[in-house]
Design a protein around this motif. Structure first.
Motif, mmCIF file in Angstrom:
data_model
loop_
_atom_site.group_PDB
_atom_site.id
_atom_site.type_symbol
_atom_site.label_atom_id
_atom_site.label_comp_id
_atom_site.label_asym_id
_atom_site.label_seq_id
_atom_site.Cartn_x
_atom_site.Cartn_y
_atom_site.Cartn_z
ATOM 1 N N THR A 20 0.859 -1.019 0.026
ATOM 2 C CA THR A 20 -0.207 -0.095 0.100
ATOM 3 C C THR A 20 0.792 1.220 -0.024
ATOM 4 O O THR A 20 1.842 1.274 0.868
ATOM 5 N N LEU A 21 0.741 2.211 -0.975
ATOM 6 C CA LEU A 21 1.398 3.327 -1.132
ATOM 7 C C LEU A 21 0.422 4.655 -0.983
ATOM 8 O O LEU A 21 -0.480 4.410 -1.496
ATOM 9 N N ARG A 22 0.817 5.592 -0.513
ATOM 10 C CA ARG A 22 0.039 6.867 -0.140
ATOM 11 C C ARG A 22 0.489 7.995 -0.845
ATOM 12 O O ARG A 22 1.793 8.129 -0.805
ATOM 13 N N CYS A 23 -0.323 8.812 -1.145
ATOM 14 C CA CYS A 23 0.124 10.118 -1.645
ATOM 15 C C CYS A 23 -0.857 11.342 -1.157
ATOM 16 O O CYS A 23 -2.026 10.976 -1.150
ATOM 17 N N SER A 24 -0.177 12.270 -0.911
ATOM 18 C CA SER A 24 -0.798 13.491 -0.519
ATOM 19 C C SER A 24 -0.800 14.642 -1.773
ATOM 20 O O SER A 24 0.422 15.177 -1.796
ATOM 21 N N PRO A 25 -1.790 15.216 -2.241
ATOM 22 C CA PRO A 25 -1.631 16.144 -3.391
ATOM 23 C C PRO A 25 -1.339 17.411 -2.940
ATOM 24 O O PRO A 25 -1.442 17.897 -1.570
ATOM 25 N N ILE A 26 -1.046 18.397 -3.755
ATOM 26 C CA ILE A 26 -0.835 19.880 -3.347
ATOM 27 C C ILE A 26 -1.967 20.346 -2.931
ATOM 28 O O ILE A 26 -3.078 19.917 -3.467
ATOM 29 N N SER A 27 -2.008 21.025 -1.699
ATOM 30 C CA SER A 27 -3.382 21.764 -1.516
ATOM 31 C C SER A 27 -4.194 22.211 -2.345
ATOM 32 O O SER A 27 -3.435 23.273 -3.356
ATOM 33 N N GLY A 28 -5.419 21.955 -2.602
ATOM 34 C CA GLY A 28 -6.206 22.512 -3.737
ATOM 35 C C GLY A 28 -6.233 21.821 -4.975
ATOM 36 O O GLY A 28 -7.266 21.989 -5.722
ATOM 37 N N HIS A 29 -5.435 20.990 -5.069
ATOM 38 C CA HIS A 29 -5.585 19.988 -6.331
ATOM 39 C C HIS A 29 -6.582 18.700 -5.854
ATOM 40 O O HIS A 29 -6.441 18.328 -4.861
ATOM 41 N N THR A 30 -7.460 18.446 -6.995
ATOM 42 C CA THR A 30 -8.418 17.317 -6.705
ATOM 43 C C THR A 30 -8.218 16.233 -7.553
ATOM 44 O O THR A 30 -8.522 15.105 -7.507
ATOM 45 N N SER A 31 -7.115 16.318 -8.665
ATOM 46 C CA SER A 31 -6.813 15.067 -9.494
ATOM 47 C C SER A 31 -5.423 14.599 -8.931
ATOM 48 O O SER A 31 -4.349 15.329 -8.415
ATOM 49 N N VAL A 32 -5.490 13.202 -8.818
ATOM 50 C CA VAL A 32 -4.248 12.425 -8.728
ATOM 51 C C VAL A 32 -3.960 11.296 -9.518
ATOM 52 O O VAL A 32 -4.906 10.735 -9.930
ATOM 53 N N TYR A 33 -2.704 11.261 -9.904
ATOM 54 C CA TYR A 33 -2.253 10.297 -11.049
ATOM 55 C C TYR A 33 -1.128 9.536 -10.380
ATOM 56 O O TYR A 33 -0.451 10.111 -9.627
ATOM 57 N N TRP A 34 -1.259 8.152 -10.599
ATOM 58 C CA TRP A 34 -0.196 7.246 -10.241
ATOM 59 C C TRP A 34 0.704 6.686 -11.502
ATOM 60 O O TRP A 34 -0.018 6.290 -12.525
ATOM 61 N N TYR A 35 1.957 6.563 -11.402
ATOM 62 C CA TYR A 35 2.634 6.071 -12.581
ATOM 63 C C TYR A 35 3.432 5.175 -11.790
ATOM 64 O O TYR A 35 4.232 5.159 -10.829
ATOM 65 N N GLN A 36 3.894 4.216 -12.923
ATOM 66 C CA GLN A 36 5.217 3.344 -12.333
ATOM 67 C C GLN A 36 6.300 3.523 -13.486
ATOM 68 O O GLN A 36 5.998 3.676 -14.647
ATOM 69 N N GLN A 37 7.521 3.509 -12.573
ATOM 70 C CA GLN A 37 8.747 3.668 -13.468
ATOM 71 C C GLN A 37 9.624 2.602 -13.071
ATOM 72 O O GLN A 37 10.427 2.733 -12.114
ATOM 73 N N ALA A 38 9.717 1.690 -13.868
ATOM 74 C CA ALA A 38 10.665 0.543 -13.699
ATOM 75 C C ALA A 38 12.123 0.989 -13.950
ATOM 76 O O ALA A 38 12.224 2.047 -14.861
ATOM 77 N N LEU A 39 13.097 0.283 -13.660
ATOM 78 C CA LEU A 39 14.409 0.783 -13.805
ATOM 79 C C LEU A 39 14.793 0.894 -15.150
ATOM 80 O O LEU A 39 14.502 0.158 -15.890
ATOM 81 N N GLY A 40 15.283 2.128 -15.559
ATOM 82 C CA GLY A 40 15.647 2.493 -16.952
ATOM 83 C C GLY A 40 14.542 2.515 -17.786
ATOM 84 O O GLY A 40 14.842 2.790 -19.094
ATOM 85 N N LEU A 41 13.428 2.624 -17.315
ATOM 86 C CA LEU A 41 12.392 2.713 -18.224
ATOM 87 C C LEU A 41 11.642 4.188 -17.930
ATOM 88 O O LEU A 41 11.886 4.771 -17.248
#
Lengths: 112, 112
Positions: A20-41
């Motif tokens: 389980t990974l957690r994220c807190s956006p910048i205050s006032g932002h309503t959209s959150v995006y998740w990305y995966q970055q594998a090594l070297g990609l």
């Protein structure tokens, strides 16, 4: 103004476990995006949440899921971890879907 | 997601030299963004472009949104050692979803 924050910084799990990974956006932002970055990609789009709803997901299996809470923070869950899930998971937020995305520092997930 | 071709894959230059990198897409984008990522950190937004033909500068950085809406370039003038990092282009297609598509990155090394 505080930027996007993510926790934990590092996470070590074994194959088959859940993460389980957690994220807190910048205050006032309503959209959150998740990305995966594998090594070297590059960055691969995982999930997009806006106003508490999942708006879009990338080409990842259903064991990647998440949610967005009423305070717009978000959680990414990865079930039945596989070795190839080891990557840097980045969260980004934006004030609406037309504006630029600002990234957090990421969570480094290692699956042993 | 849409395929973004970013080139060159890597650059090794001397301090003071100018740098140019570009991204091309098979699809039309309505937004082009350029990010820089340092090792172990999240990408930092450098420049955002929203209109075909738009030319925008941020200090020594200049980026342009191609008039065909299928390409963008980033120039760095008079490079310095702290320019070292990986530069990513990202584009958004004018269709539902609004997820960013990322290039694979240009790794820049600057020698003093």
């Amino acid at each position: 103004e505080a930027g996007v924050t993510q926790s934990p910084t590092h996470l070590i799990k074994t194959r088959g476990q859940q993460a389980t990974l957690r994220c807190s956006p910048i205050s006032g932002h309503t959209s959150v995006y998740w990305y995966q970055q594998a090594l070297g990609l590059g960055l691969q789009f995982l999930l997009w949440y806006d106003e508490g709803e999942e708006r879009n997901r990338g080409n990842f299996p259903p064991r990647f899921s998440g949610r967005q809470f009423p305070n717009y923070s978000s959680e990414l869950n990865v079930n039945a971890l596989e070795l190839e899930d080891s990557a840097l998971y980045l969260c980004a937020s934006s004030s609406n879907t037309y504006n630029e995305q600002f990234f957090g520092p990421g969570t480094r997930l290692t699956v042993l | 997601g849409q395929q973004l071709n970013q080139s060159p894959q890597s650059m090794f230059i001397q301090e003071g030299e100018d740098v140019s990198m570009n991204c091309t897409s098979s699809s039309i984008f309505n937004t082009w963004l350029w990010y820089k990522q340092d090792p172990g950190e999240g990408p930092v937004l450098l420049i955002a472009l929203y209109k075909a033909g738009e030319l925008t500068s941020n200090g020594r950085l200049t980026a342009q949104f191609g008039i065909t809406r299928k390409d963008s370039f980033l120039n760095i003038s008079a490079s310095i050692p702290s320019d070292v990092g990986i530069y990513f282009c990202a584009g958004r297609v004018p269709s539902p979803g609004y997820a960013l598509n990322f290039g694979k990155g240009t790794s820049l090394l600057v020698t003093p």
